[in-house]
Design an enzyme around this catalytic site. Structure first.
Site, PDB file in Angstrom:
ATOM      1  N   CYS A   1      -8.259 -23.651  23.036  1.00  0.00           N
ATOM      2  CA  CYS A   1      -8.415 -22.828  24.234  1.00  0.00           C
ATOM      3  C   CYS A   1      -7.199 -23.042  25.139  1.00  0.00           C
ATOM      4  O   CYS A   1      -6.323 -23.868  24.842  1.00  0.00           O
ATOM      5  CB  CYS A   1      -9.706 -23.217  24.972  1.00  0.00           C
ATOM      6  SG  CYS A   1      -9.635 -24.844  25.748  1.00  0.00           S
TER       7      CYS A   1
ATOM      8  N   CYS B   1      -6.931 -26.779  26.510  1.00  0.00           N
ATOM      9  CA  CYS B   1      -6.482 -27.720  25.483  1.00  0.00           C
ATOM     10  C   CYS B   1      -5.020 -27.464  25.111  1.00  0.00           C
ATOM     11  O   CYS B   1      -4.280 -28.397  24.828  1.00  0.00           O
ATOM     12  CB  CYS B   1      -7.381 -27.645  24.256  1.00  0.00           C
ATOM     13  SG  CYS B   1      -9.003 -28.389  24.526  1.00  0.00           S
TER      14      CYS B   1
ATOM     15  N   HIS C   1     -13.563 -30.857  24.644  1.00  0.00           N
ATOM     16  CA  HIS C   1     -13.218 -30.254  23.356  1.00  0.00           C
ATOM     17  C   HIS C   1     -12.628 -31.324  22.440  1.00  0.00           C
ATOM     18  O   HIS C   1     -12.136 -32.352  22.899  1.00  0.00           O
ATOM     19  CB  HIS C   1     -12.223 -29.122  23.559  1.00  0.00           C
ATOM     20  CG  HIS C   1     -12.837 -27.913  24.194  1.00  0.00           C
ATOM     21  ND1 HIS C   1     -12.163 -26.728  24.336  1.00  0.00           N
ATOM     22  CD2 HIS C   1     -14.070 -27.696  24.721  1.00  0.00           C
ATOM     23  CE1 HIS C   1     -12.944 -25.840  24.923  1.00  0.00           C
ATOM     24  NE2 HIS C   1     -14.113 -26.408  25.173  1.00  0.00           N
TER      25      HIS C   1
ATOM     26  N   GLU D   1      -9.905 -31.388  20.729  1.00  0.00           N
ATOM     27  CA  GLU D   1      -8.474 -31.643  20.955  1.00  0.00           C
ATOM     28  C   GLU D   1      -8.272 -32.596  22.136  1.00  0.00           C
ATOM     29  O   GLU D   1      -7.461 -33.524  22.066  1.00  0.00           O
ATOM     30  CB  GLU D   1      -7.721 -30.337  21.263  1.00  0.00           C
ATOM     31  CG  GLU D   1      -7.914 -29.246  20.231  1.00  0.00           C
ATOM     32  CD  GLU D   1      -9.031 -28.273  20.568  1.00  0.00           C
ATOM     33  OE1 GLU D   1      -8.813 -27.060  20.402  1.00  0.00           O
ATOM     34  OE2 GLU D   1     -10.123 -28.717  20.997  1.00  0.00           O
TER      35      GLU D   1
END
Length: 143
Positions: free
Chosen positions: A98, A101, A70, A72
């Site tokens: 999420c 993360c 992801h 992040e």
């Protein structure tokens, strides 16, 4: 800093994160992230495969491959590699984090998360709030 000035900065950094998301090779969804500390961008990231892997995020069934990172996570690991740190930084991201993360955000010492779109699950945002991290959603229609 005044609230109005902070709101303007939040909008500008989110615009930049949105532009950065366009670097993603993912077809289903493109997400961008910027880490900002003391009004300086200290890291950036977008969703995609790990370094050295093919730039194909989806399998033959159009499902995201399990090893896709992801935005992040990419921004946080990139700042760690740089020798800088994200303690008390703000993370600007085009989608709410999420759960996985959010764990990284907490451990990285990030104090604030600003995002535009909601991720399909809210457990990441709930965890951030539980950790007393400031969470702010900004409507992209406002900028």
């Amino acid at each position: 800093m005044t609230d109005k000035k902070q709101q303007l900065l939040d909008q500008r950094y989110l615009k930049m994160a949105d532009i950065w998301a366009q670097n993603s090779y993912c077809k289903r969804r493109k997400v961008g992230a910027l880490l900002v500390k003391d009004k300086m961008i200290i890291s950036d990231g977008y969703n995609g495969t790990p370094s050295g892997f093919e730039n194909i995020c989806e399998d033959e069934n159009n499902k995201t491959k399990a090893y896709v990172l992801h935005a992040e996570a990419n921004a946080i690991t990139k700042v760690a590699k740089s020798g800088n740190n994200s303690l008390n930084a703000t993370l600007y991201v085009t989608s709410s984090p999420c759960l996985e993360c959010s764990k990284l955000i907490i451990q990285a010492g990030i104090k604030r998360v600003v995002f535009t779109e909601n991720y399909r699950l809210e457990d990441g945002i709930n965890l951030l709030k539980r950790a007393n991290i400031e969470v702010r959603q900004v409507d992209p229609g406002n900028f």
